[in-house]
Every structure is written in C-alpha cells, then in structure tokens.
Motif scaffolding. Structure first.
Motif, short mmCIF file in Angstrom:
data_model
loop_
_atom_site.label_atom_id
_atom_site.label_comp_id
_atom_site.label_asym_id
_atom_site.label_seq_id
_atom_site.Cartn_x
_atom_site.Cartn_y
_atom_site.Cartn_z
N ALA A 184 53.28 30.33 27.74
CA ALA A 184 53.91 31.15 28.89
C ALA A 184 52.79 31.65 30.05
N ARG A 185 51.67 32.13 29.69
CA ARG A 185 50.70 32.45 30.30
C ARG A 185 50.26 31.33 31.22
N LEU A 186 50.02 30.23 30.58
CA LEU A 186 49.27 28.93 31.36
C LEU A 186 50.58 28.57 32.41
N LEU A 187 51.95 28.56 32.04
CA LEU A 187 52.91 27.95 32.88
C LEU A 187 53.04 29.00 34.03
N GLY B 124 48.59 39.21 31.30
CA GLY B 124 48.84 39.07 30.02
C GLY B 124 50.12 39.37 29.55
N VAL B 125 50.40 38.23 28.66
CA VAL B 125 51.89 38.03 28.16
C VAL B 125 52.03 39.08 27.13
N GLU B 126 52.80 40.17 27.19
CA GLU B 126 52.86 41.04 26.00
C GLU B 126 53.76 40.55 25.02
N GLU B 127 54.95 40.14 25.63
CA GLU B 127 56.11 39.84 24.68
C GLU B 127 57.10 38.66 25.34
N ILE B 128 57.34 37.75 24.65
CA ILE B 128 58.34 36.60 25.18
C ILE B 128 59.15 36.45 23.94
N LEU C 285 63.70 35.20 23.60
CA LEU C 285 64.92 34.12 24.00
C LEU C 285 65.46 34.66 25.60
N ARG C 286 65.36 36.05 25.56
CA ARG C 286 66.15 36.59 26.70
C ARG C 286 65.01 37.64 27.49
N THR C 287 63.89 37.71 26.97
CA THR C 287 63.03 38.64 27.77
C THR C 287 61.37 38.38 27.89
N LEU C 288 60.94 38.82 28.88
CA LEU C 288 59.42 38.48 29.11
C LEU C 288 58.72 40.04 29.50
N SER C 289 57.65 40.23 28.83
CA SER C 289 56.94 41.30 29.28
C SER C 289 55.58 41.04 29.63
N LEU C 290 55.08 41.32 30.80
CA LEU C 290 53.79 41.00 31.30
C LEU C 290 53.09 42.41 31.48
N ARG C 291 51.75 42.38 31.22
CA ARG C 291 51.03 43.59 31.52
C ARG C 291 49.45 43.03 32.25
N GLY C 292 49.32 43.97 32.99
CA GLY C 292 47.93 43.87 33.71
C GLY C 292 47.91 42.64 34.69
N VAL C 293 49.09 42.48 35.44
CA VAL C 293 49.12 41.48 36.40
C VAL C 293 48.33 41.80 37.69
N THR C 294 47.26 40.64 38.10
CA THR C 294 46.44 40.95 39.32
C THR C 294 46.37 39.54 39.83
N ILE C 295 46.49 39.78 41.30
CA ILE C 295 46.51 38.74 42.40
C ILE C 295 45.25 39.01 42.94
N GLY C 296 44.34 38.13 43.36
CA GLY C 296 43.21 38.20 44.21
C GLY C 296 42.05 38.53 43.31
N ALA C 297 40.64 38.55 44.00
CA ALA C 297 39.54 38.76 43.24
C ALA C 297 39.50 39.86 42.00
N ALA C 298 38.90 39.97 40.98
CA ALA C 298 39.10 40.55 39.85
C ALA C 298 38.51 41.77 40.18
N ALA C 299 37.36 42.01 40.82
CA ALA C 299 36.96 43.26 41.12
C ALA C 299 37.72 44.11 41.94
N GLU C 300 38.32 43.56 43.18
CA GLU C 300 39.34 44.38 43.69
C GLU C 300 40.51 43.45 43.95
N PRO C 301 41.49 43.31 43.30
CA PRO C 301 42.41 42.59 43.50
C PRO C 301 43.56 42.96 44.60
N ALA C 302 44.12 41.97 45.41
CA ALA C 302 44.90 42.24 46.48
C ALA C 302 46.32 43.03 45.86
N VAL C 303 46.87 42.66 44.95
CA VAL C 303 47.95 43.07 44.23
C VAL C 303 47.50 43.44 42.74
N SER C 304 48.04 44.65 42.43
CA SER C 304 47.94 44.62 40.85
C SER C 304 49.27 45.36 40.55
#
Length: 108
Positions: A29-32, A48-52, A54-73
């Motif tokens: 799921a993470r790769l996809l 990070g995929v916390e749980e997946i 048949l009917r649910t998906l939980s993600l944790r620690g989603v960041t978009i952008g540079a790891a040091a200072e992400p544009a969106v977290s």
C-alpha cells in the motif's frame, strides 16, 4: 492421479500468494500510494501505513516536501470505503488530523 496433484499444487501456490500479499499489504500500500502521488507531481512524499483492511486505511506521519521542512505534514489520515462506494469511485469517509501547511508554492 497426476491431475489431482497438479490441482493441489496450484491451489497451494495460490493460497501462498494470497497469504503473502496479505502479510505484506502495508508495504505494498505504501509503494502504491507514494507512486500514485509522485506520478501526479506530488513529491517527495513520506508516509507510514498504520493499518489496512478490506474497508479501511490509516496513515500516520504523512509529509510532502523536503524531510527537514515539509511543505505539508499530516499527523493522521483515515479512509473508509464500502464496495458500493468503490464501484462509484468514492470514499465513504476521509478524515485528517494534525494538518500543517507551510508552503504550497514549494509543491509546484
């Protein structure tokens, strides 16, 4: 008798593949998800995929952008769906907590 052995072997291999896919579902799921976002020009992405299930998906620690200072977290994202909703290409519920937007221009 040989046909029966071949059938048992095919069923065993199919079961092994299904069990293997279920065990590795978080990594797949993470790769996809990361691949789909990056294909749309949203990168770099970390999550990070916390749980997946048949009917649910939980993600944790989603960041978009540079790891040091992400544009969106986003601390947590939860998605729920039904099979009827999937046929209509919609989620039944999508929630996000701990959303921080620093710089959307950095995503362009």
């Amino acid at each position: 008798m040989r046909r029966r052995h071949a059938l048992v072997l095919v069923v065993a291999v199919a079961l092994w593949l299904v069990v293997g896919a279920w065990v590795e579902r978080r990594a797949m799921a993470r790769l996809l998800l990361v691949g789909a976002l990056e294909a749309r020009g949203i990168a770099p992405v970390s999550l990070g995929v916390e749980e997946i299930g048949l009917r649910t998906l939980s993600l944790r620690g989603v960041t978009i952008g540079a790891a040091a200072e992400p544009a969106v977290s986003i601390a947590e994202v939860e998605a729920r769906w039904s099979f009827a909703g999937l046929r209509e290409r919609r989620l039944d519920r999508l929630s996000a907590t701990g959303v921080r937007v620093r710089d959307l221009a950095a995503l362009s």
